[in-house]
Write a protein that holds these residues in place. Structure first.
Motif, mmCIF file in Angstrom:
data_model
loop_
_atom_site.group_PDB
_atom_site.id
_atom_site.type_symbol
_atom_site.label_atom_id
_atom_site.label_comp_id
_atom_site.label_asym_id
_atom_site.label_seq_id
_atom_site.Cartn_x
_atom_site.Cartn_y
_atom_site.Cartn_z
ATOM 1 N N GLY A 9 0.855 -1.194 0.000
ATOM 2 C CA GLY A 9 0.000 0.000 0.000
ATOM 3 C C GLY A 9 0.884 1.235 0.000
ATOM 4 O O GLY A 9 1.609 1.478 0.970
ATOM 5 N N ALA A 10 0.841 1.979 -1.112
ATOM 6 C CA ALA A 10 1.687 3.179 -1.221
ATOM 7 C C ALA A 10 0.834 4.434 -1.083
ATOM 8 O O ALA A 10 1.001 5.409 -1.809
ATOM 9 C CB ALA A 10 2.445 3.170 -2.548
ATOM 10 N N GLY A 14 1.367 3.981 4.072
ATOM 11 C CA GLY A 14 2.420 3.122 3.537
ATOM 12 C C GLY A 14 3.660 3.918 3.126
ATOM 13 O O GLY A 14 4.797 3.541 3.443
ATOM 14 N N ILE A 35 -1.680 0.331 -8.010
ATOM 15 C CA ILE A 35 -1.776 1.416 -8.992
ATOM 16 C C ILE A 35 -0.432 1.585 -9.704
ATOM 17 O O ILE A 35 0.601 1.826 -9.062
ATOM 18 C CB ILE A 35 -2.195 2.757 -8.338
ATOM 19 N N ILE A 98 -9.405 -6.786 0.366
ATOM 20 C CA ILE A 98 -8.026 -6.380 0.043
ATOM 21 C C ILE A 98 -7.029 -7.216 0.851
ATOM 22 O O ILE A 98 -6.039 -7.723 0.308
ATOM 23 C CB ILE A 98 -7.836 -4.861 0.298
ATOM 24 N N VAL A 102 -4.024 -9.577 -0.575
ATOM 25 C CA VAL A 102 -2.633 -9.290 -0.187
ATOM 26 C C VAL A 102 -2.018 -10.490 0.545
ATOM 27 O O VAL A 102 -0.892 -10.904 0.251
ATOM 28 C CB VAL A 102 -2.565 -8.020 0.708
ATOM 29 N N VAL A 118 -1.750 -3.026 9.482
ATOM 30 C CA VAL A 118 -2.052 -1.645 9.859
ATOM 31 C C VAL A 118 -3.454 -1.255 9.382
ATOM 32 O O VAL A 118 -4.089 -0.351 9.921
ATOM 33 C CB VAL A 118 -0.977 -0.681 9.277
ATOM 34 N N THR A 119 -3.928 -1.958 8.379
ATOM 35 C CA THR A 119 -5.238 -1.658 7.790
ATOM 36 C C THR A 119 -6.367 -1.789 8.819
ATOM 37 O O THR A 119 -6.400 -2.745 9.598
ATOM 38 C CB THR A 119 -5.498 -2.634 6.613
ATOM 39 N N ASN A 120 -7.285 -0.849 8.785
ATOM 40 C CA ASN A 120 -8.433 -0.851 9.705
ATOM 41 C C ASN A 120 -9.676 -1.493 9.101
ATOM 42 O O ASN A 120 -9.790 -1.547 7.893
ATOM 43 C CB ASN A 120 -8.751 0.605 10.094
HETATM 44 N N1 APR Z 1 -2.596 -4.330 -3.004
HETATM 45 C C1 APR Z 1 -1.756 -3.285 -2.816
HETATM 46 N N2 APR Z 1 -2.188 -2.034 -2.565
HETATM 47 C C2 APR Z 1 -3.507 -1.825 -2.528
HETATM 48 C C3 APR Z 1 -4.443 -2.867 -2.710
HETATM 49 C C4 APR Z 1 -3.926 -4.173 -2.965
HETATM 50 N N3 APR Z 1 -4.742 -5.219 -3.159
HETATM 51 N N4 APR Z 1 -5.689 -2.340 -2.617
HETATM 52 C C5 APR Z 1 -5.529 -1.026 -2.353
HETATM 53 N N5 APR Z 1 -4.217 -0.711 -2.308
HETATM 54 C C6 APR Z 1 -3.596 0.595 -2.081
HETATM 55 C C7 APR Z 1 -4.305 1.758 -2.762
HETATM 56 O O1 APR Z 1 -4.030 1.772 -4.146
HETATM 57 C C8 APR Z 1 -3.753 2.952 -2.011
HETATM 58 O O2 APR Z 1 -2.598 3.476 -2.640
HETATM 59 O O3 APR Z 1 -3.642 0.957 -0.701
HETATM 60 C C9 APR Z 1 -3.363 2.364 -0.645
HETATM 61 C C10 APR Z 1 -4.161 2.963 0.518
HETATM 62 O O4 APR Z 1 -3.748 4.281 0.650
HETATM 63 P P1 APR Z 1 -4.686 5.469 1.158
HETATM 64 O O5 APR Z 1 -5.964 5.436 0.422
HETATM 65 O O6 APR Z 1 -3.850 6.708 1.123
HETATM 66 O O7 APR Z 1 -5.011 5.069 2.669
HETATM 67 P P2 APR Z 1 -4.088 5.345 3.976
HETATM 68 O O8 APR Z 1 -4.438 6.652 4.563
HETATM 69 O O9 APR Z 1 -2.674 5.043 3.642
HETATM 70 O O10 APR Z 1 -4.663 4.229 4.956
HETATM 71 C C11 APR Z 1 -4.465 2.864 4.678
HETATM 72 O O11 APR Z 1 -4.182 2.222 6.975
HETATM 73 O O12 APR Z 1 -4.392 3.355 9.003
HETATM 74 C C12 APR Z 1 -5.022 2.525 8.062
HETATM 75 O O13 APR Z 1 -7.361 3.147 8.293
HETATM 76 C C13 APR Z 1 -6.240 3.177 7.447
HETATM 77 O O14 APR Z 1 -7.134 1.158 6.510
HETATM 78 C C14 APR Z 1 -6.428 2.341 6.217
HETATM 79 C C15 APR Z 1 -4.986 2.013 5.820
#
Ligand code: APR
Length: 309
Positions: A9-10, A14, A35, A98, A102, A118-120
């Motif tokens: 997740g970038a 991330g 992406i 997701i 992953v 870390v994902t919620n």
């Molecule tokens: N594989 C890789 N990356 C993915 C996938 C996947 N299958 N699905 C989504 N992503 C990427 C998205 O493309 C996006 O770049 O995960 C990234 C999420 O980034 P943001 O939308 O900026 O979210 P962020 O604020 O980083 O939060 C991510 O962490 O703290 C927790 O609650 C928050 O669940 C959330 C997570």
């Protein structure tokens, strides 16, 4: 060979996690996102700063999960952040899918890693990841308690007007509304906060700690916190890489401790090279123990609800 850490997740969390790990020269980092171009662009941008921030670690951005091979730690931040008005169920359903995709790639390419979620919603996603990974429970943990503790410590320091370095506290329970900041174990340079602050001021701090995540969502409106979450994730990665045996709170599988079983929930642990090396059963007051069990019951209920839907 240099250590390698993968960050999945970038997005906001991330990218910042990758940057903190690399800038501390803890390990080379592979930043993965679905992406095209985004992880590559962000990694290149971070690498451009190398000479300015004395960064010797390399950051690689990719869309190819095969690149995570041999990572000692895989940090999963992929998923949607909480938006105002979004229910926890909606978020769990979206992010659960997701996590599923992953984790299947992590199993394939980094089967020996320590998996840090870390994902919620955190405790739910950590449990889901553990189930799907087939990993021993000690190698799967969720980043929640470190962040909740840091927020609590910041608020205590500010209220007391002392350096945050002198505050020592612990927050257990769910990474959500039912978290339990442990007042009896909260001290400023050894002095219990109860002897420094009146009860109503402590109560306000506890409330604000519990609402910190929502407070930031409310302010940002288009995303959630990422500075403190990434600092928390990086601290946990450091504990694993350096085998430093940090005592901290993390979301882990409880199997009877505190009378709680088959949920991931924030507990005091020893974190080292193998992941969760001990889970401490500390003395809690009757009210705290009840709150802890209620917190676990709420997580279990939520798990049952989403697995039935
Ligand atoms: N594989 C890789 N990356 C993915 C996938 C996947 N299958 N699905 C989504 N992503 C990427 C998205 O493309 C996006 O770049 O995960 C990234 C999420 O980034 P943001 O939308 O900026 O979210 P962020 O604020 O980083 O939060 C991510 O962490 O703290 C927790 O609650 C928050 O669940 C959330 C997570």
């Amino acid at each position: 060979m240099r250590e390698k850490v993968a960050v999945i997740g970038a997005g906001f969390v991330g990218t910042m996690t990758a940057q903190r790990i690399a800038e501390k020269n803890l390990a080379d980092v592979v930043l993965v996102d679905i992406i095209e171009g985004v992880p590559q662009g962000k990694a290149l941008d971070m690498n451009h700063a190398a000479s300015l921030v004395e960064m010797e670690a390399a950051v690689q951005g990719t869309n190819d999960f095969a690149e995570i091979r041999d990572s000692r730690v895989v940090v999963v931040t992929a998923g949607f952040p909480r938006m105002p008005g979004m229910s926890r169920e909606e978020l769990a359903a979206k992010n659960g899918k997701i996590i599923q995709s992953v984790v299947s790639r992590v199993r394939e390419f980094a089967p020996e890693c320590v998996l840090l979620i870390v994902t919620n919603p955190l405790d739910i996603m950590a449990y889901t990841a553990w189930k799907l990974s087939g990993f021993p429970a000690r190698r799967v943990l969720g980043m929640g308690g470190v962040l909740d503790t840091a927020r609590y410590e910041f608020l205590l320091a500010r209220e007391l007007g002392v350096s945050v370095r002198d505050i020592d506290a612990l927050v257990i329970g769910s990474h959500g509304d039912t978290m339990i900041p442990l007042v009896e174990y909260s001290r400023a340079r050894g002095v219990p906060i109860k002897s420094l602050l009146p009860e109503d001021r402590i109560e306000k701090i506890l409330e604000r700690t519990k609402n910190s995540g929502a407070e930031i969502v409310g302010l940002l409106k288009t995303g959630s916190a990422f500075h403190a979450p990434s600092a928390s994730a990086a601290a946990m990665v450091e504990a694993v890489l350096k085998d430093s045996g940090r005592l901290l709170a993390a979301s882990v599988l409880l199997e009877g401790q505190y009378g709680i079983r088959d949920v991931f929930i924030g507990a005091p642990i020893r974190l080292g090279a193998d992941g969760v090396e001990s889970i401490y059963e500390i003395v809690l007051s009757a009210a705290e123990l009840q709150a802890y069990r209620d917190s676990a019951a709420a997580i279990r209920q939520f798990l049952d609800k989403i697995s039935a839907s």
